[in-house]
Design a protein around this motif. Structure first.
Motif, short mmCIF file in Angstrom:
data_model
loop_
_atom_site.label_atom_id
_atom_site.label_comp_id
_atom_site.label_asym_id
_atom_site.label_seq_id
_atom_site.Cartn_x
_atom_site.Cartn_y
_atom_site.Cartn_z
N GLY A 1 0.81 -1.21 0.00
CA GLY A 1 0.00 0.00 0.00
C GLY A 1 0.84 1.26 0.00
O GLY A 1 2.05 1.23 0.24
N ALA A 2 0.18 2.36 -0.29
CA ALA A 2 0.85 3.65 -0.21
C ALA A 2 1.20 3.92 1.25
O ALA A 2 0.43 3.57 2.15
CB ALA A 2 -0.08 4.74 -0.74
N PRO A 3 2.36 4.54 1.51
CA PRO A 3 2.78 4.76 2.91
C PRO A 3 1.76 5.52 3.74
O PRO A 3 1.67 5.30 4.95
CB PRO A 3 4.08 5.57 2.74
N SER A 4 0.99 6.40 3.09
CA SER A 4 0.02 7.19 3.86
C SER A 4 -1.37 6.57 3.89
O SER A 4 -2.31 7.17 4.41
CB SER A 4 -0.08 8.60 3.26
N SER A 5 -1.52 5.37 3.33
CA SER A 5 -2.84 4.74 3.31
C SER A 5 -3.24 4.33 4.72
O SER A 5 -2.38 4.04 5.58
CB SER A 5 -2.83 3.51 2.41
#
Length: 811
Positions: free
Chosen positions: A405-409
Motif C-alpha cells: 500500500g501507499a505509505p500514507s494509506s
C-alpha cells in the motif's frame, strides 16, 4: 387498589394506594396524595411513581417533585434496565432479539423499562434484526412530544425541529446553537431558545448554551415524525447550505433526497476516503452507508456497503456491523467481502472463522492488479496475528501491508502502529519505542495519533515504565472530538487498568476496568473482555470480594479461543486461586500457558507476568524439580533481555524453591536480589508479594524473628494497597510466628504454641490439611503433626469437635 390488607417485611397496612405517573397529577391531586400519605387515621401505604423533572423544567413541576420527595418516608430510585432485563422482556413479548438489537434498544431508550416494553409490544417481531429498520418513538412519547410542541411559540418549535434535523445527520455530536438558529431562521433566537429549554425538549450542555441537544433519542425521533418527510427534506436542504463542514453538508444532502443519486454517492465516497486517512472510522462508516444507499448499481452499492461495515468494525461499532451480516452474506463473494467478515470475526473473538475468512480473501485477491485490496486484507491478518499473540507472523504481515500500500494509506498507518508490538517481542522494546517516536512525529493528531499512543503505552508498560505508559494510555482513551476509535479506546483502557494496578492505584484500576467491560459488552468487542476482566478480578480478589470476583470469572468463561483472551483469563483464575492459597488450582489455571503457542509472545519478558506465579505454585505443591526445570529458561531469557521486574519476580520464585530445598542462604540471596531489582520500580504489590514469600521461607526455616520483620513489611505494603486478603494472611503468619504476638491472660488455649494455634484456626475454618499446608507454607506432615498435638492438648478427637470447640470459645 381495593381496600384490604397488605404487608411486607416492615409492617402491614389496611390500604395501599399506587399511583403511576403521579408527576402528571394536578396541584389539588398532589396535595390529596401527600395528605393521604401523612394521615394518621389508618394504616395506609401510598406509592407514587414519579419521574424526576429535567433541569430547567417548569418551576411548578419541580416544586411538586421536591415537596413529594421531602414528604416520602422512603425513596426508591429505579435503575435502568440492562441487557439481560431486555432479553427477558422481549421473551415475554414474544420477540427473539439479536444481541445488536438489545443494545440498540437500550441506547435508544436509555434503559427505561416502560419505553422498552412499549416498543417491544408495538413492533412486529419479524422486523427485529432488519438492518434497514430504525426504531420509532413509543406512542406515548409521541403524544407527549406532539402536545409539548403544540404549546410552544412558533420560533421555539422551529428551533427544536432544527436541532432534531442536525442530530439526524450526525448523532455522534450535539448541535451547535448557532447552526440550529441558521436552519430554523428564527428572528429572536434568545427567546426561542429560552422557551425550548423550559419545555424540557431541549437540553443545554454548557453554561453559555453553545451546545444543545434533544432531551433523549425517543423525543428526537418523535419530533422528526411530527415534521414529516417533506418538512424534513426542506430543513435538510437548508442545513446543507449553512453547514460549515463538508461531511455534514453531504449527509444533509442525502437526507434531503433519500433517493439514488450517483453523483452524490461519488462525493460521499471521496470524502469518506479523506476521513479514513485520518482514522476517523465512525465518520467514514456513516458516509459510506449513505453512499451505498445513494448508489443505483447494486454491485457498486454492495461494494460500498462492504467498505462501510469495515469502517464500522474499525470504529468498534460491532453491533451496527453485525446488523448488516445477512446483507453481506447475500453479496457476491469478493476478497474484500471475506476480509470484512474475517475482521468482524477477529473482534468478536472467533479465531477459527477469522482464519477461514481471511485465508479465503488472501487466496482470491490478485496482489499485482489490486495491491490496495491486498494491503487491506494483509492488514486484517496483522490484527488476527495480534489476537493470536504471534509476533513473527504479525511483523511479516505488517511488512507486507507497507510493501503493497501507499505509505500514507490507512492500512499502512495501522499496520505500522501495530508492527512495533511484534517487533518488541522479537528484538526488545527499545527499538520499537524509538520507531514509534519517529512515527508519532509524522502522523496527524486525532484518531491516528490515538493508535500510536495506545501502542506506545502498551510497550512502555511491558518495558517497566508504567507511569509513562499511563500517560500515553490515558491520552488514547477519549474518543470525543477526535474521531477516535472505540476499538482502540478499549485496548487503551485494558492496558491503562493494568498500569494503574501495577502502580498501586487499585480503585482507579477497578473503575477503568469495570467501565471498559461495560463498553466492550455494549460495543460487541468480545475480544477485549478477558483483558479488562483480568484487572477487575484481581482487584476484587485481593480486596476479599470473593463473590463478585467469582461471578466475574464464572459469567464470562466460554468461547475464549484467541490467545489474547486465553492468557488474561488464565491469569485472572490464577490470581483468584492464589489468594485462596489453592496452589494446585493455580498450576491447573496456568498450565495452558506452557503449550507451544505460548512460547514466543506469552513467555517474552515483561508482557505477561505469569512465570513466577506458576513456578511458585509448583514449589508450594511440592514439584521442586518441575519448578527448577521451568524457571531456568525463563531466567535466561529475562537476563538476556535485562528486564528488571521479570528478573525480580523470577528471583522471588527461585528463592522460594531454594528455601524449600533447605538452602536458606542461597534463598535469602535470591529474595534480597528480587527486592533490590524492584526498589527503583513503582511496583508496590510486587514488593509486598516478595516480602510475604520471603517471610514464609524464613519462618519455615525457624528464623522467626527475621520472618516477623519481613512479614511486617509485607503487611504494611498490602495494607496500603487495600489488599485485605493478604493482610489477613500476614496476620496469621505473624500469629503463627509468635514473636511479637500478645495473648490475653485468660485464654483457654494457652497450651497451644502459636503455630499450633494457626493450624487449629484454619482447620476449624474447614480447611483440609493440604490447604492449611499451602496457606502456612508448611508440609502436610508438619500440619498433621501440629494437629495431633492440638487434639491432645484440647482433648478433642476430630476436626468437627475442634471446630465446635473453636466456635464455642474462639479466644
Amino acid at each position: 387498589m381495593p381496600e384490604g390488607t397488605a404487608s411486607d417485611h416492615g409492617g402491614s397496612w389496611d390500604q395501599v394506594v399506587v399511583v403511576e405517573n403521579a408527576h402528571h397529577a394536578d396541584d389539588r391531586s398532589v396535595e390529596a396524595l401527600v395528605s393521604a400519605a401523612l394521615g394518621s387515621d389508618r394504616r395506609r401505604l401510598v406509592v407514587l411513581d414519579w419521574t424526576q423533572p429535567a433541569a430547567g423544567a417548569d418551576a411548578a413541576v419541580s416544586g411538586h417533585y421536591d415537596e413529594v420527595l421531602a414528604t416520602g418516608t422512603r425513596v426508591i430510585r429505579l435503575a435502568s434496565l440492562d441487557a439481560d432485563d431486555v432479553v427477558a422482556l422481549a421473551e415475554q413479548a414474544g420477540a427473539l432479539l439479536p444481541v445488536a438489537e438489545v443494545f440498540a434498544l437500550l441506547q435508544f431508550t436509555g434503559g427505561q423499562a416502560r419505553a422498552i416494553d412499549e416498543l417491544l409490544r408495538q413492533s412486529d417481531a419479524s422486523e427485529w434484526g432488519m438492518p434497514q429498520r430504525s426504531l420509532r418513538a413509543p406512542v406515548r412519547v409521541s403524544r407527549v412530544v406532539a402536545a409539548t410542541l403544540g404549546e410552544l411559540p412558533p420560533d421555539a418549535r422551529a428551533l427544536v425541529e432544527a436541532v432534531a434535523i442536525l442530530e439526524e445527520a450526525d448523532r455522534r455530536q450535539p448541535a451547535r446553537a448557532v447552526h440550529a438558529v441558521q436552519v430554523s431562521e428564527v428572528t429572536d433566537p434568545v427567546t426561542a431558545l429560552d422557551a425550548a429549554l423550559r419545555s424540557g425538549l431541549l437540553t443545554s450542555l454548557d453554561a453559555d448554551d453553545v451546545w444543545i441537544r434533544l432531551c433523549d433519542n425517543m423525543s428526537r425521533r418523535a419530533v422528526l415524525d411530527q415534521i414529516g418527510p417533506a418538512g424534513r427534506a426542506a430543513r435538510h436542504e437548508r442545513a446543507a447550505q449553512v453547514a460549515d463542514d463538508r461531511a455534514a453538508a453531504l449527509r444533509h444532502q442525502w437526507h434531503a433526497t433519500s433517493l439514488p443519486d450517483d453523483g452524490l454517492a461519488d462525493r460521499l465516497v471521496d470524502h469518506a476516503a479523506e476521513t479514513a486517512k485520518s482514522g476517523e472510522w465512525a465518520a467514514t462508516a456513516d458516509l459510506l452507508v449513505l453512499a451505498a444507499r445513494a448508489t443505483a448499481d447494486p454491485d457498486r452499492a454492495g461494494g460500498r456497503l462492504i467498505a462501510a461495515v469495515d469502517a464500522m468494525v474499525g470504529a468498534g461499532d460491532v453491533p451496527r456491523a453485525t446488523r448488516h451480516l445477512a446483507e453481506l452474506e447475500s453479496l457476491r463473494e469478493t476478497p474484500l467481502r471475506n476480509a470484512v467478515l474475517g475482521y468482524l470475526a477477529v473482534v468478536r473473538g472467533r479465531p477459527g472463522e477469522a482464519t477461514n475468512r481471511l485465508g479465503r480473501a488472501w487466496a482470491l485477491v490478485n496482489e499485482r492488479r489490486h495491491p490496495d485490496e491486498a494491503a487491506q486484507i494483509a492488514g486484517r491478518q496483522v490484527l488476527h496475528s495480534l489476537a493470536g499473540c504471534r509476533a513473527s507472523e504479525l511483523v511479516t504481515w505488517a511488512d507486507r501491508v507497507v510493501e503493497l500500500g501507499a505509505p500514507s494509506s490507512p492500512a499502512a498507518i495501522e499496520a505500522r502502529a501495530i508492527r512495533g508490538l511484534g517487533a518488541a517481542v522479537l528484538d526488545g522494546p527499545e527499538g520499537a519505542l524509538a520507531e514509534y517516536g519517529r512515527l508519532s512525529a509524522s502522523v496527524p493528531h486525532g484518531a491516528v495519533a490515538q493508535r500510536m499512543s495506545m501502542a506506545t503505552g502498551w510497550l512502555r508498560l511491558a518495558a517497566d515504565q508504567p507511569e509513562r505508559a499511563r500517560e500515553e494510555l490515558e491520552s488514547a482513551v477519549p474518543t470525543d472530538f477526535l474521531g477516535g476509535s472505540l476499538r482502540i479506546s478499549l485496548w487503551a483502557r485494558a492496558w491503562l487498568a493494568r498500569a494503574q494496578f501495577t502502580t498501586g492505584d487499585w480503585s482507579t484500576a477497578l473503575h477503568t476496568a469495570t467501565t471498559g467491560i461495560g463498553l466492550a459488552e455494549r460495543s460487541g468487542m468480545t475480544l477485549l473482555l478477558p483483558l479488562l476482566e483480568w484487572t477487575r478480578v484481581q482487584v476484587l480478589t485481593l480486596r476479599g470480594d470473593w463473590a463478585a470476583a467469582e461471578e466475574s470469572l464464572r459469567g464470562r468463561s466460554a468461547g475464549r479461543e484467541y490467545p489474547i483472551m486465553r492468557v488474561p483469563t488464565a491469569l485472572a483464575r490464577a490470581a483468584f486461586h492464589e489468594a485462596q492459597a489453592d496452589y494446585a488450582a493455580v498450576v491447573r489455571a496456568l498450565g495452558v500457558l506452557r503449550e507451544e503457542w505460548a512460547d514466543e509472545w506469552v513467555s517474552s519478558p515483561g508482557f505477561w507476568p505469569w512465570a513466577d506465579v506458576y513456578a511458585n505454585a509448583l514449589v508450594v505443591t511440592g514439584d521442586l524439580d518441575g519448578a527448577d526445570a521451568f524457571l531456568t529458561p525463563h531466567e535466561r531469557r529475562a537476563a538476556a533481555a535485562g528486564h528488571a521486574s521479570t528478573g525480580a519476580r523470577l528471583a522471588y520464585a527461585r528463592g522460594r524453591l531454594l528455601g524449600q530445598r533447605g538452602e536458606l542462604d542461597a534463598a535469602r540471596a535470591e529474595f534480597e536480589r528480587s527486592i533490590e531489582l524492584l526498589s527503583p520500580l513503582p511496583y508496590p504489590y510486587d514488593r509486598a508479594r516478595v516480602h510475604f514469600a520471603y517471610g514464609q521461607t524464613l519462618r519455615r526455616a525457624g528464623r522467626r524473628g527475621a520472618a516477623d520483620t519481613v512479614f511486617s513489611t509485607a503487611r504494611e505494603g498490602f495494607s496500603a494497597l487495600g489488599a485485605t486478603t493478604y493482610v489477613e494472611r500476614c496476620d496469621r503468619e505473624l500469629a503463627a510466628g509468635g514473636v511479637h504476638a500478645t495473648r490475653p491472660a485468660d485464654r483457654r488455649f494457652d497450651a497451644l504454641t502459636p503455630q499450633e494455634e494457626a493450624v487449629a484456626t484454619l482447620v476449624a475454618d474447614g480447611r483440609s490439611n493440604k490447604e492449611v499446608a499451602a496457606e502456612l507454607f508448611l508440609s502436610v506432615k508438619t500440619v498433621q503433626y501440629h494437629l495431633t498435638r492440638v487434639y491432645a492438648k484440647l482433648g478433642v478427637r476430630s476436626r468437627s469437635q475442634l471446630a465446635a470447640r473453636w466456635q464455642r470459645d474462639p479466644d
